[in-house]
Design a protein around this motif. Structure first.
Motif, short mmCIF file in Angstrom:
data_model
loop_
_atom_site.label_atom_id
_atom_site.label_comp_id
_atom_site.label_asym_id
_atom_site.label_seq_id
_atom_site.Cartn_x
_atom_site.Cartn_y
_atom_site.Cartn_z
N THR A 23 0.84 -1.19 0.00
CA THR A 23 0.00 0.00 0.00
C THR A 23 0.88 1.24 0.00
O THR A 23 1.66 1.44 0.93
N ALA A 24 0.77 2.05 -1.04
CA ALA A 24 1.52 3.31 -1.12
C ALA A 24 0.68 4.43 -0.53
O ALA A 24 -0.52 4.54 -0.82
N LEU A 25 1.30 5.27 0.31
CA LEU A 25 0.62 6.41 0.94
C LEU A 25 1.16 7.69 0.31
O LEU A 25 2.34 8.01 0.44
N ILE A 26 0.29 8.42 -0.40
CA ILE A 26 0.69 9.59 -1.16
C ILE A 26 -0.05 10.83 -0.65
O ILE A 26 -1.29 10.84 -0.60
N GLU A 27 0.70 11.85 -0.25
CA GLU A 27 0.10 13.14 0.11
C GLU A 27 -0.12 13.95 -1.17
O GLU A 27 0.80 14.17 -1.94
N LYS A 28 -1.39 14.37 -1.41
CA LYS A 28 -1.71 15.09 -2.63
C LYS A 28 -2.72 16.18 -2.33
O LYS A 28 -3.85 15.88 -1.89
N TYR A 35 -2.70 3.67 -2.83
CA TYR A 35 -2.72 2.82 -4.02
C TYR A 35 -2.15 1.47 -3.63
O TYR A 35 -1.22 1.39 -2.83
N LYS A 36 -2.71 0.41 -4.20
CA LYS A 36 -2.35 -0.93 -3.75
C LYS A 36 -1.89 -1.82 -4.90
O LYS A 36 -2.27 -1.63 -6.06
N ALA A 37 -1.07 -2.81 -4.50
CA ALA A 37 -0.64 -3.86 -5.43
C ALA A 37 -0.48 -5.15 -4.65
O ALA A 37 -0.20 -5.15 -3.45
N LEU A 38 -0.69 -6.26 -5.34
CA LEU A 38 -0.54 -7.59 -4.75
C LEU A 38 0.57 -8.32 -5.48
O LEU A 38 0.54 -8.42 -6.71
N LEU A 39 1.53 -8.83 -4.73
CA LEU A 39 2.65 -9.59 -5.29
C LEU A 39 2.46 -11.06 -4.95
O LEU A 39 2.42 -11.43 -3.77
N TRP A 51 0.42 2.68 -12.29
CA TRP A 51 1.44 2.56 -11.24
C TRP A 51 2.39 1.38 -11.45
O TRP A 51 3.25 1.11 -10.61
N ARG A 52 2.28 0.65 -12.56
CA ARG A 52 3.09 -0.56 -12.72
C ARG A 52 4.60 -0.31 -12.59
O ARG A 52 5.28 -1.06 -11.88
#
Length: 342
Positions: A23-28, A35-39, A51-52
């Motif tokens: 899970t990426a935490l982005i201040e905007k 934003y999330k990804a599963l490995l 985001w790839r």
């Protein structure tokens, strides 16, 4: 995309497999976005294909230490955690130890399966809290089971030959978090020597907890069940993450708007570990981040988080003084990530 993403997690767990959730935490613009990804075995499933390149970089920089943890990837905070199938407790044997152990196992949030080849010992009336009760030959029942890395096997049958047969089946499949077998040190030593001569590697045999349970002087069946359960807790506590409630994943995959609360850090004696999760739609509640005042603080923010559509980090402070006022014996501080999933 988010529906498909959570459906992919559900499918992974249904296969009995584990993966790494990132899970990426982005201040905007003054707001927090995630934003999330599963490995999974080197393959990436993304919420957003844009985001790839970043997630490929994150996967290559996967922290080497224990998960879950927060790490920096190219200036972005990323929370890494393992997602695994729900823990299953398989009790081979329906005798006097199995009955209290099945009850304790259900209280500890295991999916409990009891196997015995005797109808009078393998029935729903005897094990009302078990998810499944199987009346069949032990080896046949074990061969028919779906396996995962979160299987906990307790071998407490009514005979040495059954014990050894169950142990062989568990070791032959190889996928388990815990395997324990009851018996005296002499009996266990004989069984292990026989199995090593049969070709089982010593490294594999050394993974078996035998004699089973923590040594607390247990004598009665109920006491022995407690010492086995204590060892299950000990082993489980060393494994990462609490993961997703399966019913909650189904709701997410169907597009039900929910708030996801994840403990991303803790200090002191807070009740749940980093990675603990709670999902709620404001009425239904799946999972827990520890209960009490801290969880109530999070729950009170559900509608606000869902209406705003923005993630946030909140600090749940239950110091010893506050805990005492709430009737608790311990306190602590947890940082909880709240995410709207819509």
């Amino acid at each position: 995309m988010r529906r498909a993403f959570y459906r992919a997690i559900a499918n992974l767990l249904d296969l009995g497999k584990s993966g790494i959730l990132m899970t990426a935490l982005i201040e905007k613009d003054g707001c927090l976005e995630t934003y999330k990804a599963l490995l999974d075995d080197g393959c990436l499933t993304l919420e957003d294909e844009v985001w790839r390149p970043f997630w490929e970089q994150a996967a290559a920089a996967l922290p080497q230490g224990a998960l879950p943890c927060m790490a920096d990837v190219d200036g972005v905070r990323v929370f890494f955690e393992q997602v695994s199938p729900h823990q299953q407790l398989v009790i081979c044997g329906g005798g006097h130890i199995a009955k209290p152990l099945a009850e304790i196992g259900a209280l500890l949030d295991f999916d409990v399966t009891v196997i015995d080849d005797r109808p009078e010992f393998a029935n729903r009336e005897r094990f009302p809290t078990a998810r499944e009760v199987v009346c069949a030959p032990f080896e046949q029942a074990l061969d028919a089971m779906e396996r995962s890395d979160e299987m906990y096997y307790v071998i407490v049958t009514n005979g040495h030959l059954h014990d050894r047969g169950c142990l062989q089946r568990v070791l032959d499949h190889g996928r388990f978090a815990y395997c324990g077998m009851i018996g005296s040190r002499k009996k266990v030593s004989v069984v292990m020597e026989q199995m090593e001569r049969s070709g089982y590697a010593r490294e594999l045999l050394d993974r078996v907890y035998a004699p089973i349970g923590l040594r607390i002087g247990a004598q009665t069946p109920a006491e022995i069940a407690v010492c086995i359960a204590a060892q299950l807790i000990q082993v489980r506590s060393g494994r990462a993450g609490d993961g997703f409630d399966r019913a909650a994943l189904d709701a997410l995959a169907q597009g039900v708007p929910m708030m996801l609360a994840t403990v991303v850090s803790k200090r002191g004696s807070a009740p749940r570990a980093v990675g603990a999760k709670l999902l709620t739609d404001g009425e239904r509640l799946f999972g827990t981040i520890g209960g009490g005042a801290g969880e109530a603080q999070v729950m009170a923010l559900t509608r606000e988080v869902l209406d705003s559509g923005a993630a946030r980090l909140v600090e749940c402070d239950m110091t010893n003084q506050d805990a005492g006022k709430a009737g608790m014996v311990c306190g602590g501080v947890t940082t909880v990530l709240l995410e709207p999933i819509q």
